[in-house]
Design a protein around this motif. Sequence first.
Motif, short mmCIF file in Angstrom:
data_model
loop_
_atom_site.label_atom_id
_atom_site.label_comp_id
_atom_site.label_asym_id
_atom_site.label_seq_id
_atom_site.Cartn_x
_atom_site.Cartn_y
_atom_site.Cartn_z
N LEU A 198 4.34 118.22 87.00
CA LEU A 198 4.41 119.06 88.01
C LEU A 198 5.34 119.81 88.52
O LEU A 198 6.30 119.41 88.62
N THR A 199 5.08 121.14 88.59
CA THR A 199 6.01 121.97 89.45
C THR A 199 6.42 121.57 90.70
O THR A 199 7.78 121.48 91.19
N SER A 200 5.45 120.96 91.48
CA SER A 200 5.62 120.53 92.78
C SER A 200 4.54 119.76 93.46
O SER A 200 3.30 120.19 92.91
N PRO A 201 4.67 118.71 94.05
CA PRO A 201 3.56 118.08 94.73
C PRO A 201 2.68 118.77 95.78
O PRO A 201 1.58 118.49 96.29
N ASN A 202 3.16 120.12 96.10
CA ASN A 202 2.85 120.80 97.23
C ASN A 202 1.89 122.00 96.54
O ASN A 202 1.52 122.94 97.25
N MET A 203 1.74 121.92 95.34
CA MET A 203 0.98 122.87 94.58
C MET A 203 -0.18 122.47 93.73
O MET A 203 0.07 121.44 93.19
N HIS A 241 -2.65 122.08 90.69
CA HIS A 241 -2.24 122.12 89.30
C HIS A 241 -3.62 121.74 88.63
O HIS A 241 -4.20 120.98 88.79
N PRO A 265 -2.84 118.98 96.53
CA PRO A 265 -1.96 118.39 97.42
C PRO A 265 -2.63 117.66 98.56
O PRO A 265 -3.98 118.17 98.75
N ALA A 298 0.59 125.11 86.90
CA ALA A 298 0.68 125.41 88.21
C ALA A 298 -0.29 126.36 88.69
O ALA A 298 -0.31 127.46 88.10
N PRO A 321 -0.72 128.92 92.07
CA PRO A 321 -0.23 129.17 93.30
C PRO A 321 -1.09 129.96 94.25
O PRO A 321 -0.86 130.15 95.58
#
Length: 262
Positions: A130-135, A137, A188, A228, A230
């Motif tokens: 994952l790119t970030s757990p805040n995004m 996917h 998220p 991801a 956005p």
Amino acid sequence: MTATEAAADRLHRFVSALRHLPPFRGAPPTLYQTSTMAALLAGVYDGDVTVARLLRHGDFGLGTFDGLDGEMLVLDGTCYRLRADGSVEEADGEELTPFAAVTRFRPERSARLAGPLTRAETEEAVGGLLTSPNMVHAVRIDGRFTELRTRTVARQHRPYPPLAEATAGQVENIFSEVPGTLAGFFTPYYEQGVSVAGYHLHFIDQSRTRGGHSLDFTLADGRVTVEAIPELRLRLPATPEFLRAPTPSTPVDEQIRRIENG
């Protein structure tokens, strides 16, 4: 060179580098979602978006059908209905959905998964991509499953019960030594209630004849691909049922976790 001159030089080099970057092509990945999980919790099960319209916004995703008549899985541009008995059929374009989320899946990262891996171990491995757990996917896992447990809620009739009551009578199926695909989203935690926080995956076997909402599984081996996303486009229904839907009386997080995990 003074500090001011050094700062100016760094800024000049940064701007020069930006000029040489390739131009951005196309729109960024977008998740199109109709309605919310909170609305389902409140019993808003009447669909107001057709499958045909949904597929104009994406070729990958999941959801449910009018009256909770089966789980939905959109894979490679085809919309499937996963029925309570574990069977699968292709959905008609005029079918309605009260809740669904789709995107145009263009995987950015992938990895081989060597098992056996439990659901928790698989999710941990996917988390590394994952790119970030805040995004948000999109997640797809193609592989062989030693065992996989699914559930599907049976069609509901008016007056609709809350989702917690509707899922109390859900039918569970267990598949053993089956090749197939798990597909869905990682979302998220802050979106809990709008969607399902964490991993929300539906399963369909390789022959496209069996499937359901994934509760638990053991992965023998497979390949995971992720993208991801956005941007979120959230469409809210304008139906009387949605407009009058009560706010959940107990914490949304507690209800969703109980429902999604069986």
